[in-house]
Design a protein around this motif. Structure first.
Motif, PDB file in Angstrom:
ATOM      1  N   SER A   8      -4.245  -6.687  -7.813  1.00 14.43           N
ATOM      2  CA  SER A   8      -3.966  -6.137  -9.138  1.00 14.43           C
ATOM      3  C   SER A   8      -4.169  -4.623  -9.220  1.00 14.43           C
ATOM      4  O   SER A   8      -3.444  -3.943  -9.927  1.00 14.43           O
ATOM      5  CB  SER A   8      -4.815  -6.839 -10.188  1.00 14.43           C
ATOM      6  OG  SER A   8      -6.184  -6.681  -9.889  1.00 14.43           O
ATOM      7  N   HIS A   9      -5.163  -4.072  -8.502  1.00 14.13           N
ATOM      8  CA  HIS A   9      -5.435  -2.634  -8.601  1.00 14.13           C
ATOM      9  C   HIS A   9      -5.516  -1.935  -7.251  1.00 14.13           C
ATOM     10  O   HIS A   9      -6.064  -0.840  -7.175  1.00 14.13           O
ATOM     11  CB  HIS A   9      -6.753  -2.405  -9.352  1.00 14.13           C
ATOM     12  CG  HIS A   9      -6.723  -2.891 -10.760  1.00 14.13           C
ATOM     13  ND1 HIS A   9      -6.018  -2.254 -11.752  1.00 14.13           N
ATOM     14  CD2 HIS A   9      -7.278  -3.983 -11.338  1.00 14.13           C
ATOM     15  CE1 HIS A   9      -6.155  -2.919 -12.884  1.00 14.13           C
ATOM     16  NE2 HIS A   9      -6.919  -3.981 -12.660  1.00 14.13           N
ATOM     17  N   SER A  10      -5.016  -2.556  -6.213  1.00 15.77           N
ATOM     18  CA  SER A  10      -5.142  -1.929  -4.896  1.00 15.77           C
ATOM     19  C   SER A  10      -4.028  -2.384  -3.963  1.00 15.77           C
ATOM     20  O   SER A  10      -3.403  -3.411  -4.168  1.00 15.77           O
ATOM     21  CB  SER A  10      -6.498  -2.263  -4.285  1.00 15.77           C
ATOM     22  OG  SER A  10      -6.611  -3.654  -4.106  1.00 15.77           O
ATOM     23  N   LYS A  11      -3.812  -1.589  -2.944  1.00 16.19           N
ATOM     24  CA  LYS A  11      -2.915  -1.943  -1.852  1.00 16.19           C
ATOM     25  C   LYS A  11      -3.770  -2.053  -0.606  1.00 16.19           C
ATOM     26  O   LYS A  11      -4.721  -1.302  -0.443  1.00 16.19           O
ATOM     27  CB  LYS A  11      -1.840  -0.883  -1.659  1.00 16.19           C
ATOM     28  CG  LYS A  11      -0.843  -0.867  -2.787  1.00 16.19           C
ATOM     29  CD  LYS A  11       0.327   0.006  -2.427  1.00 16.19           C
ATOM     30  CE  LYS A  11       1.345  -0.026  -3.522  1.00 16.19           C
ATOM     31  NZ  LYS A  11       2.403  -0.958  -3.252  1.00 16.19           N
ATOM     32  N   TRP A  12      -3.433  -2.991   0.282  1.00 17.87           N
ATOM     33  CA  TRP A  12      -4.283  -3.207   1.447  1.00 17.87           C
ATOM     34  C   TRP A  12      -3.494  -3.651   2.662  1.00 17.87           C
ATOM     35  O   TRP A  12      -2.430  -4.237   2.553  1.00 17.87           O
ATOM     36  CB  TRP A  12      -5.355  -4.256   1.132  1.00 17.87           C
ATOM     37  CG  TRP A  12      -4.813  -5.592   0.719  1.00 17.87           C
ATOM     38  CD1 TRP A  12      -4.432  -5.970  -0.533  1.00 17.87           C
ATOM     39  CD2 TRP A  12      -4.551  -6.708   1.559  1.00 17.87           C
ATOM     40  NE1 TRP A  12      -3.973  -7.254  -0.525  1.00 17.87           N
ATOM     41  CE2 TRP A  12      -4.041  -7.738   0.750  1.00 17.87           C
ATOM     42  CE3 TRP A  12      -4.710  -6.950   2.909  1.00 17.87           C
ATOM     43  CZ2 TRP A  12      -3.680  -8.973   1.246  1.00 17.87           C
ATOM     44  CZ3 TRP A  12      -4.361  -8.185   3.411  1.00 17.87           C
ATOM     45  CH2 TRP A  12      -3.853  -9.171   2.586  1.00 17.87           C
ATOM     46  N   VAL A  13      -4.044  -3.318   3.822  1.00 20.31           N
ATOM     47  CA  VAL A  13      -3.560  -3.790   5.118  1.00 20.31           C
ATOM     48  C   VAL A  13      -4.810  -4.093   5.934  1.00 20.31           C
ATOM     49  O   VAL A  13      -5.497  -3.188   6.382  1.00 20.31           O
ATOM     50  CB  VAL A  13      -2.706  -2.729   5.845  1.00 20.31           C
ATOM     51  CG1 VAL A  13      -2.286  -3.229   7.212  1.00 20.31           C
ATOM     52  CG2 VAL A  13      -1.505  -2.346   5.023  1.00 20.31           C
ATOM     53  N   CYS A  14      -5.147  -5.354   6.060  1.00 13.73           N
ATOM     54  CA  CYS A  14      -6.323  -5.779   6.829  1.00 13.73           C
ATOM     55  C   CYS A  14      -5.855  -6.730   7.919  1.00 13.73           C
ATOM     56  O   CYS A  14      -5.458  -7.854   7.640  1.00 13.73           O
ATOM     57  CB  CYS A  14      -7.342  -6.489   5.936  1.00 13.73           C
ATOM     58  SG  CYS A  14      -8.047  -5.481   4.660  1.00 13.73           S
TER      59      CYS A  14
END
Length: 76
Positions: A8-14
């Motif tokens: 909802s409030h972030s973009k991620w690549v894990c």
């Protein structure tokens, strides 16, 4: 960011490289189960909202490149 997923409030690549090694590296175990392990790992990843990006089933261990949401711990 290319290939980033979003919450909802972030973009991620894990992405994590996980190596699974059974106790005593039982090669006989992998001979019979090798064909079914890929499907089992994909089903488990789907239950935990993860994706297996790449995997290699070797004679006595498994290498998995897995994408895990940041809200989850790698150990779970």
């Amino acid at each position: 960011m290319d290939g980033a997923l979003s919450l909802s409030h972030s973009k991620w690549v894990c992405k994590y490289h996980v190596v699974w090694i059974p106790k005593y590296r039982k090669k006989k175990l992998f001979e019979g189960l090798r064909k079914q392990l890929g499907d089992v790992f994909h089903a488990l990843a789907q239950q935990k909202e993860c994706r297996i990006l790449e995997g290699h089933l070797l004679t006595d261990h498994v290498h998995i490149l897995i994408s895990i949401p940041p809200k989850m711990a790698v150990s779970s």
